[in-house]
Write a protein that holds these residues in place. Structure first.
Motif, short mmCIF file in Angstrom:
data_model
loop_
_atom_site.label_atom_id
_atom_site.label_comp_id
_atom_site.label_asym_id
_atom_site.label_seq_id
_atom_site.Cartn_x
_atom_site.Cartn_y
_atom_site.Cartn_z
N ASN A 128 -63.47 -17.40 -5.58
CA ASN A 128 -64.65 -17.65 -6.41
C ASN A 128 -65.95 -17.65 -5.62
O ASN A 128 -67.03 -17.74 -6.20
CB ASN A 128 -64.49 -19.00 -7.14
CG ASN A 128 -63.34 -18.98 -8.12
OD1 ASN A 128 -63.09 -17.97 -8.76
ND2 ASN A 128 -62.62 -20.09 -8.23
N TRP A 130 -67.33 -15.23 -4.02
CA TRP A 130 -68.10 -14.00 -4.22
C TRP A 130 -68.65 -13.87 -5.63
O TRP A 130 -69.65 -13.20 -5.85
CB TRP A 130 -67.23 -12.80 -3.88
CG TRP A 130 -66.69 -12.86 -2.49
CD1 TRP A 130 -65.41 -13.15 -2.12
CD2 TRP A 130 -67.41 -12.65 -1.29
NE1 TRP A 130 -65.29 -13.15 -0.76
CE2 TRP A 130 -66.50 -12.84 -0.21
CE3 TRP A 130 -68.74 -12.33 -0.99
CZ2 TRP A 130 -66.88 -12.70 1.11
CZ3 TRP A 130 -69.11 -12.19 0.33
CH2 TRP A 130 -68.20 -12.38 1.37
N THR A 131 -68.00 -14.49 -6.57
CA THR A 131 -68.46 -14.37 -7.96
C THR A 131 -69.31 -15.57 -8.40
O THR A 131 -69.73 -15.63 -9.54
CB THR A 131 -67.25 -14.26 -8.90
OG1 THR A 131 -66.41 -15.41 -8.73
CG2 THR A 131 -66.46 -13.01 -8.61
N LEU A 134 -72.80 -14.42 -9.62
CA LEU A 134 -72.75 -13.24 -10.48
C LEU A 134 -73.85 -13.32 -11.54
O LEU A 134 -73.99 -14.34 -12.22
CB LEU A 134 -71.39 -13.14 -11.15
CG LEU A 134 -71.16 -11.95 -12.07
CD1 LEU A 134 -71.17 -10.65 -11.28
CD2 LEU A 134 -69.83 -12.09 -12.81
N VAL A 139 -73.32 -8.90 -8.17
CA VAL A 139 -73.14 -10.05 -7.29
C VAL A 139 -74.27 -10.10 -6.27
O VAL A 139 -74.63 -9.09 -5.67
CB VAL A 139 -71.77 -9.99 -6.57
CG1 VAL A 139 -70.66 -10.36 -7.53
CG2 VAL A 139 -71.52 -8.60 -5.98
N VAL A 151 -67.98 -6.26 -5.24
CA VAL A 151 -67.80 -7.33 -4.27
C VAL A 151 -67.56 -6.77 -2.88
O VAL A 151 -68.03 -7.32 -1.88
CB VAL A 151 -66.63 -8.24 -4.70
CG1 VAL A 151 -66.29 -9.25 -3.60
CG2 VAL A 151 -66.95 -8.97 -5.99
#
Length: 284
Positions: A128, A130-131, A134, A139, A151
């Motif tokens: 989570n 990397w997101t 968002l 991203v 990503v």
């Protein structure tokens, strides 16, 4: 057929002939010689093998739930069971089945969905990371204002430009009290066979709602077996029904169209029967 093919990829191996409890071991014990080659060429044979194994597992779980050791023992029916109405008898059986499903299907943590549940439940999970930023389907970098559509591109950017260290996912150590692999494998076969039978009966009965819900369970299986096209199809169907992209009428039409063709024929001509005296029959 594609769902069963994915299930076989996870649970069926011709190298497991000596492993007691494996599907291939049971195939040899049952002398099911028609179960061979690719699933796409012998779908019915593979399906019947898995259904036979599933029936045996259900019988054993039913005996264990009632505290019995073999089929010769008497089932402990409730008192005055003979005086029960037909609905009450069915309700008694259904309650036992519900208990078995809750215990061995939904409450068991050793399944293919456990990792997905851990990621969704833990906001600080490395997946989570990397997101978490968002926005508008892009991203954002954790160190600057740059945004990326993928990503992977963001990871490369942070490593090269900002010398950032990518968070690593730590593998959990297996505890000494963890259940053995044979039981975990059997539970997996039990669950996947149930899912396939649910989808199979839904298609036979044209149960559109049940077949659509099945896509949520099929998705992780397709993902694990690298069936990208079918995973995308499941994601597409779930997204259209769970999001606000379609209105309620369009959602109902999409679900209904899984089995019913709603397209009307504009030009329908009337067909008359004309007697043919030479052949003593009718032509059209």
């Amino acid at each position: 057929m594609n769902f069963l093919e994915a299930i076989c990829t996870l649970t069926y191996s011709t190298d497991s002939g000596r492993d007691r409890g494996s599907v291939y071991y049971l195939r040899n014990m049952l002398n099911a010689r028609n179960v061979k080659g690719d699933v796409r060429n012998q779908y019915r044979a593979y399906k019947l093998l898995y259904y036979t194994v599933l029936d045996a597992m259900c019988c054993l779980l039913f005996l264990k739930e009632l505290g019995l050791n073999d089929f010769e023992e008497n089932i402990p029916f409730p008192e005055n069971f003979q005086q029960f109405s037909q609905e009450d008898k069915i309700a008694w059986i259904n309650e036992i089945c519900r208990s078995l499903l809750r215990k061995h299907f939904f409450d068991s943590s050793s399944d293919i969905f456990s990792q997905l549940r851990e990621i969704l439940a833990d906001a600080n999970h490395p997946e989570n990371y990397w997101t978490s930023q968002l926005k508008d389907s892009r991203v954002k970098c954790h160190f600057c204002e740059k945004t990326y559509a993928y990503v992977g591109s963001l990871k490369v950017h942070e490593e090269k430009i900002h010398n950032a260290v990518t968070p690593q996912i730590k593998a959990k150590r297996k505890s000494s009290t963890e259940k053995d692999e044979v039981q975990g494998y059997c539970l997996q076969v039990f669950k996947l066979s149930l899912l396939h039978k649910n989808l199979d009966s839904a298609v036979d009965m044209a149960d559109r709602d049940r077949s659509v819900k099945s896509a949520k369970y099929e998705l992780p299986v397709y993902n694990l077996t690298n069936k990208t096209k079918y995973a995308i199809g499941s994601i597409h169907l779930i997204t259209l029904l769970e999001s606000s992209i379609l209105n309620e009428d369009q959602k109902q039409r999409l679900v209904a169209n899984r089995f019913i063709n709603l397209v009307k024929q504009r030009d329908q001509r009337h067909v008359f029967r004309i007697p043919d005296k030479r052949k003593h029959s009718c032509t059209f």
